[in-house]
Design an enzyme around this catalytic site. Sequence first.
Site, PDB file in Angstrom:
ATOM      1  N   CYS A 157      -5.679   2.354  -1.380  1.00  0.00           N
ATOM      2  CA  CYS A 157      -4.339   2.945  -1.305  1.00  0.00           C
ATOM      3  C   CYS A 157      -3.305   2.009  -1.914  1.00  0.00           C
ATOM      4  CB  CYS A 157      -3.968   3.309   0.136  1.00  0.00           C
ATOM      5  SG  CYS A 157      -5.090   4.486   0.859  1.00  0.00           S
ATOM      6  N   LYS A 209      -5.961  -0.099  14.008  1.00  0.00           N
ATOM      7  CA  LYS A 209      -6.452  -1.307  13.339  1.00  0.00           C
ATOM      8  C   LYS A 209      -6.510  -2.490  14.300  1.00  0.00           C
ATOM      9  CE  LYS A 209      -4.378  -0.008   8.897  1.00  0.00           C
ATOM     10  NZ  LYS A 209      -5.409   0.549   8.013  1.00  0.00           N
ATOM     11  N   ASP A 232       6.028  -4.278   7.249  1.00  0.00           N
ATOM     12  CA  ASP A 232       4.868  -3.411   7.446  1.00  0.00           C
ATOM     13  C   ASP A 232       3.791  -4.266   8.106  1.00  0.00           C
ATOM     14  OD1 ASP A 232       2.605  -1.920   7.302  1.00  0.00           O
ATOM     15  OD2 ASP A 232       2.615  -1.683   5.121  1.00  0.00           O
ATOM     16  N   GLN A 261      -1.411  -4.536   8.850  1.00  0.00           N
ATOM     17  CA  GLN A 261      -2.507  -5.516   8.824  1.00  0.00           C
ATOM     18  C   GLN A 261      -2.202  -6.745   9.675  1.00  0.00           C
ATOM     19  OE1 GLN A 261      -5.442  -4.956   7.611  1.00  0.00           O
ATOM     20  NE2 GLN A 261      -4.933  -3.054   6.556  1.00  0.00           N
ATOM     21  N   HIS A 306       0.858  -1.185   0.000  1.00  0.00           N
ATOM     22  CA  HIS A 306       0.000   0.000   0.000  1.00  0.00           C
ATOM     23  C   HIS A 306       0.896   1.237   0.000  1.00  0.00           C
ATOM     24  CE1 HIS A 306      -0.433   0.637   4.656  1.00  0.00           C
ATOM     25  NE2 HIS A 306       0.704   0.057   4.375  1.00  0.00           N
TER      26      HIS A 306
END
Lengths: 411, 140
Positions: free
Chosen positions: A365, A227, A201, A204, A124
Amino acid sequence: MSALSPAELKPLFPILQQDVNGHPLVYLDSAATSQKPRQVIEAVQRYYERDNANVHRGVHTLGTRATDAYEGAREKVARFINARSASEIVFTRGATTSINTVAASYARAVCKPGDEIVISPIEHHANLIPWQQAAKATGATLKHLPMNDDGSFDLAGAAATITPNTKMVAVTHLSNVLGAVTPVEEIIALAHKHGAKVLLDGAQSAPHLKIDVQKLDCDFFAFSGHKMCGPTGIGALYGKRELLEAMEPVEFGGEMIDYVDLFDATWKEIPWRFEAGTPIIAGAVGLGAAIDFLTEVGMENIEAHDRQLAAYAWERLSAMDGVSVYGPASGRTSLVTFNLEDVHPHDVATVLDAEGVAVRAGHHCCQPLMRWLKVSATARASFYLYNDESDVDRLIASLQRAKEYFGHAIG
Amino acid sequence: MQLDDLYRRVIMDHYKTPRNQGELAEGTVGVELSNPTCGDRITLQLRIEDGVVREAKFKGEGCSISMASASMMTDAVKGKTLEQAIGLAERFSGLMKGEAVEFEEYEDIEALSGVNKFPARIKCATLAWNALRKGVESQP
């Protein structure tokens, strides 16, 4: 709590107890931001009602309480991802700021023309643009790992892409579009073989997978609080101690300094040298409460639940006529991305919304990934611990009606 | 929330069979505009002569609302002076704010009035009109 039960968890989220457009809300957009349990909301409220003061300066009681709450939250984050110590945890605004910090400080310091920064085409924008900028600023070459047609990583190709010139590898741990878990162990081993550092990253993955940064042996791990049941505006950057210690701050000002002269200054120790200004104290307190909540439910339980729910949704959506589902069939969790034939995903999302079902529609994104999938946009249903199979059933039923509606309208 | 307010028959008709889709051989003004939050994209071409929009064509990808709106806009703007074209765009803004605006011979456009009840979709409807403004405003 031994096993996860959405029936017990749903009532803990006040926002889920409402009707939207005349239907009970089914929230399937947790990959964008998760909902917050009552105990997180109350922790933030309690902090403001009882303890609010600035940190690391006041000698008064509230100043001490606020500092303890803030640094206590850092300890919780460190334990949550199994960092060696809290000094390896920098509080940031979220995954984006965490990645920008590494790109602007570490990558710009170590990269020179001829070096390589390796990312993937499924990132993203938060894990793409900071590296584009770092490459432009340093003259390093930006390379993308090759992918298989289904969106899974091509590890043989990765072995050829990561070379002795590679200084930095930055990849998603869990794709926000494909829902696939990246084979990070293999990629980290490849990178380390050539002496490159790896940033994962975890925007998520941190909400859905049990994270152990020592076991993963990643060099940096970036994630957001919002999140994973925490407030917006707070996140963290994990970095191995020796790397953080070698890095220059990106922002300068109060709180991050040690000794200040009229023309020069020295910095505090890590992690504080990366936290200029008054930090996001209430946000950190809320994130700490979210970590307590997730730990109480059990990350193993959450992981199993989210995998099972994604598999169920994948199966039901794949079985529907006229629905395309994207990404690899296996190794996925937490979300399913799809399109309804001949209907733009915005139109799909509007019809679902009319029945109280909230999904994301757009490019998520991830514009390069959309081009790679040869679509302009997709719809995405993303799940979390408060969802259950009945939510997926509501999605399918509403999608069926969307199909009929546009079948007649376009017909 | 009544879906039929949004997806009126005339809108679906423009979506299914868009008017003025394609490229002008000699487009004097080309505007490319996208909606960065959702990825919808439109390329609008206008042939402007003596201060009058002689021809208008568009290409793009997007939802039914954005494409239907582009189809209607290109129909309405043909033969209009630049001033009249901006006037149309102003009236369309009014329509999106829920004002009772009439489009006389281009009454199809009024079918988009339902969009104002779906705030998340207003950006879809205005994309083509923003491209029109940009194209007209680029004229000396």
